[in-house]
Write an enzyme that holds these catalytic residues in place. Structure first.
Site, PDB file in Angstrom:
ATOM      1  N   HIS A 124       7.921  10.569   1.995  1.00 14.95           N
ATOM      2  CA  HIS A 124       6.706  10.641   1.190  1.00 14.95           C
ATOM      3  C   HIS A 124       6.091  12.026   1.409  1.00 14.95           C
ATOM      4  O   HIS A 124       6.227  12.605   2.489  1.00 14.95           O
ATOM      5  CB  HIS A 124       5.751   9.551   1.670  1.00 14.95           C
ATOM      6  N   ASP A 203       6.884   7.663  10.085  1.00 17.26           N
ATOM      7  CA  ASP A 203       5.937   7.152   9.094  1.00 17.26           C
ATOM      8  C   ASP A 203       6.313   5.696   8.811  1.00 17.26           C
ATOM      9  O   ASP A 203       7.355   5.422   8.215  1.00 17.26           O
ATOM     10  CB  ASP A 203       6.046   8.018   7.826  1.00 17.26           C
ATOM     11  N   GLN A 206       5.692   2.011   4.883  1.00 15.38           N
ATOM     12  CA  GLN A 206       6.390   1.002   4.078  1.00 15.38           C
ATOM     13  C   GLN A 206       7.056  -0.061   4.939  1.00 15.38           C
ATOM     14  O   GLN A 206       7.698  -0.961   4.426  1.00 15.38           O
ATOM     15  CB  GLN A 206       7.448   1.667   3.173  1.00 15.38           C
ATOM     16  N   LYS A 229      -1.720  -0.861   3.097  1.00 19.37           N
ATOM     17  CA  LYS A 229      -0.365  -1.316   2.793  1.00 19.37           C
ATOM     18  C   LYS A 229       0.008  -2.539   3.623  1.00 19.37           C
ATOM     19  O   LYS A 229       1.154  -2.957   3.665  1.00 19.37           O
ATOM     20  CB  LYS A 229       0.624  -0.180   3.008  1.00 19.37           C
ATOM     21  N   CYS A 366       5.638  10.168  -5.127  1.00 15.17           N
ATOM     22  CA  CYS A 366       5.244  11.110  -4.057  1.00 15.17           C
ATOM     23  C   CYS A 366       6.455  11.522  -3.214  1.00 15.17           C
ATOM     24  O   CYS A 366       6.344  11.666  -1.986  1.00 15.17           O
ATOM     25  CB  CYS A 366       4.152  10.540  -3.162  1.00 15.17           C
TER      26      CYS A 366
END
Lengths: 407, 136
Positions: A124, A203, A206, A229, A366
């Site tokens: 991302h 990261d 997700q 999220k 993104c």
């Protein structure tokens, strides 16, 4: 909390998300962009502002003290939920993007010209542009690890990139544009084997609402994600960092409560985690996150996890019945599937599906460096969450099959 | 509010107004995409790209006599909209184009309500380019 008197019906989890009551005709398949906020989080926000609004860590009156206690309890709750060693390892941020920026900024004094940062094109922008810009500013070398045909980090290539000058390896746990779970544990161990000083930054945006996270098992130096999220609403994120690593970082923002002593000439900074939390934090959002973690601890059972993974398999299977549809990656998908339909621009697909009350996302998600390499038009991304069901998928497939009637 | 249209644009308005339901309007919009007068391939260049659109749009203007533009877009719906603009504006006087109100036109076509904020912003960028070339 709010759920205690409710019988939890995991077969209809939508009932815990007021959004669906207000949008009964909408098929929401854009969970990778943001998940709906759960009722316990909404209740926590409401109760905080209605009953106990006051600041934390400053005043000593009763509500302020109670808030500070609750605020720090949520930090402990998150530490426990992620299996961190201590609540000192949990830093509140505005979201994943701020966490990535905090890291890049706060680490910058540890780097010198010629040092290397490794990332991939499937990141991302939050975990790509941030490092790219730091590399430009400090004259570091940005190295890009290649992807395999199934859009996973190429571990052999990664091995060849790590050198004694490698300072940071920044990767996503699950790629937002493709839904592919990345082999981060292997990547981290490869990096450490060659250069034990490599800081591994993951990261988890997700991954957080789809996988059971155990930061000890993942063993990254830093791991971050956003609350919105994982059903908690916007404005809050979590940066986990190993205590020894966080202590080496410079503060990101300056201001109130992140200091120890301030004189006209100098300032000494507060201890962890407060040195990274300047100014009044988003107290309501922290409480919402705490309520969400309680909620998830109760409902995110193995059955719910299993149902979600079966739903992804079902989605993948059904999509393959749609003519001229090609899926970007089919293996190790977590929460999302990304695809293109030949002779259809993704934006046309999205516009027509949107008219049919189906919410999903198209474009480059993104992740422009990825699509510059694989498909200039971007893709259509369907992303599910624990409250989605087979009916949602069936409506999507019917809509996709209906597209040819528009030609 | 209304405004005077070319014969071609008026017949498009009449047609769209007869369509009951978004499906028919979109279906027709996608069909119109094929009619878009495109920029000759040798003239297609990055400096003709319009900023601010969801999908890439290129426009080339020829206002030597009357107003005329050709355009390219990868997406069909947007190409259809660009065709609607060609039908209303090409071969009109620069005066007409400079006074043309795009949102009235889209409203009369029954399309304005379907468009997202980002689509509307893209159309504003396109409208700005059109006006820039018409008002010189």
């Amino acid at each position: 909390m709010a759920l205690q008197n409710d019988k939890i019906n995991t077969a209809n989890l939508k009932s815990f998300f007021p959004f669906f009551k207000h949008n009964p005709d909408l098929t929401y398949l854009d969970n990778a962009a943001t998940t709906q906020i759960c009722q316990p989080a909404l209740t926590a926000i409401n109760e905080y502002y209605c009953r106990s609004h006051s600041n934390v860590h400053r005043s000593s009156h009763t509500t302020a003290k109670a808030n500070t206690n609750q605020f720090e309890q949520v930090r402990q709750k998150l530490a426990h939920w992620l299996n961190a060693d201590s609540s000192k390892e949990i830093i509140w941020t505005k979201g994943a993007t701020e966490a990535a920026n905090l890291l890049a900024y706060s680490l910058s004094n540890q780097f010198s010209s010629g040092d290397e940062v490794i990332t991939s094109i499937t990141e991302h922008h939050a975990n790509f542009v941030t490092w790219q810009q730091m590399c430009i500013k400090l004259n570091l070398k940005l190295k890009i690890v290649r992807l395999t045909d199934d859009l996973k980090i190429d571990l052999t290539h990664l091995e060849s990139l790590i050198t004694p000058k490698t300072k940071v390896l920044a990767l996503a746990h699950v790629a937002n544009a493709t839904g592919v779970k990345q082999p981060i544990e292997e990547a981290i161990s490869i990096a450490r084997e060659i250069n034990p000083e490599t800081l591994c930054v993951i990261d988890g945006s997700q991954a957080v609402c789809h996988l059971n996270l155990d930061v000890k098992q993942i063993d990254a130096d830093f791991y971050f994600f956003s609350g919105h999220k994982m059903f908690a609403g916007t404005g809050i994120g979590v940066l986990y960092g190993k205590q020894i690593r966080l202590e080496q970082l410079n503060p990101f923002h300056f201001g109130g409560e992140m200091v120890n002593q301030v004189s006209v000439e100098a300032t000494s900074f507060n201890q962890l985690p407060y040195k990274f939390e300047a100014g009044t934090p988003n107290i309501a959002a922290v409480f919402a996150l705490g309520a969400t973690v309680d909620f998830l601890s109760e409902i995110q059972t193995d059955t719910v996890r299993q149902r979600e993974s079966q739903l992804i398999d079902y989605l993948l299977h059904q999509l393959q019945q749609v003519p001229n549809l090609s899926i970007l990656a089919k293996h190790d998908l977590v929460g999302a599937v990304s695809f293109n339909i030949s002779n259809w621009h993704p934006s046309d697909v999205s516009e027509i599906l949107s008219q049919m009350n189906i919410a999903l996302r198209v474009g480059k998600h993104c992740a422009m460096p990825l699509f510059n390499e694989i498909n200039q038009d971007g893709s259509v991304r369907v992303s599910i969450s624990l409250y989605n069901d087979k009916q949602d998928i069936d409506k999507l497939i019917a809509a996709l099959l209906d597209l040819e009637n528009f030609l | 509010m209304t405004q005077l249209y070319s014969e071609q644009a008026q017949s498009l308005i009449d047609f769209f107004q007869q369509q009951n339901g978004w499906e028919y309007r979109y279906r027709h919009l996608m069909k119109l995409a094929a009619k878009l007068e495109k920029i000759a391939p040798e003239n297609l260049s990055d400096d003709k790209k319009i900023d601010g659109c969801e999908t890439n749009v290129w426009m080339q203007f020829d206002c030597s006599n009357t107003f005329n533009f050709t355009a390219n877009c990868e997406a069909r719906i947007m190409s259809g909209i660009l065709y609607l603009l060609q039908a209303a504006l090409n071969q009109q006087t620069l005066q007409y184009v400079s006074e043309f109100n795009l949102s009235i036109y889209l409203n009369q076509l029954g399309l304005a309500n379907h468009f997202s904020e980002s689509r509307t912003n893209g159309l504003k960028s396109i409208e700005a380019q059109i006006k820039k070339h018409a008002i010189r």
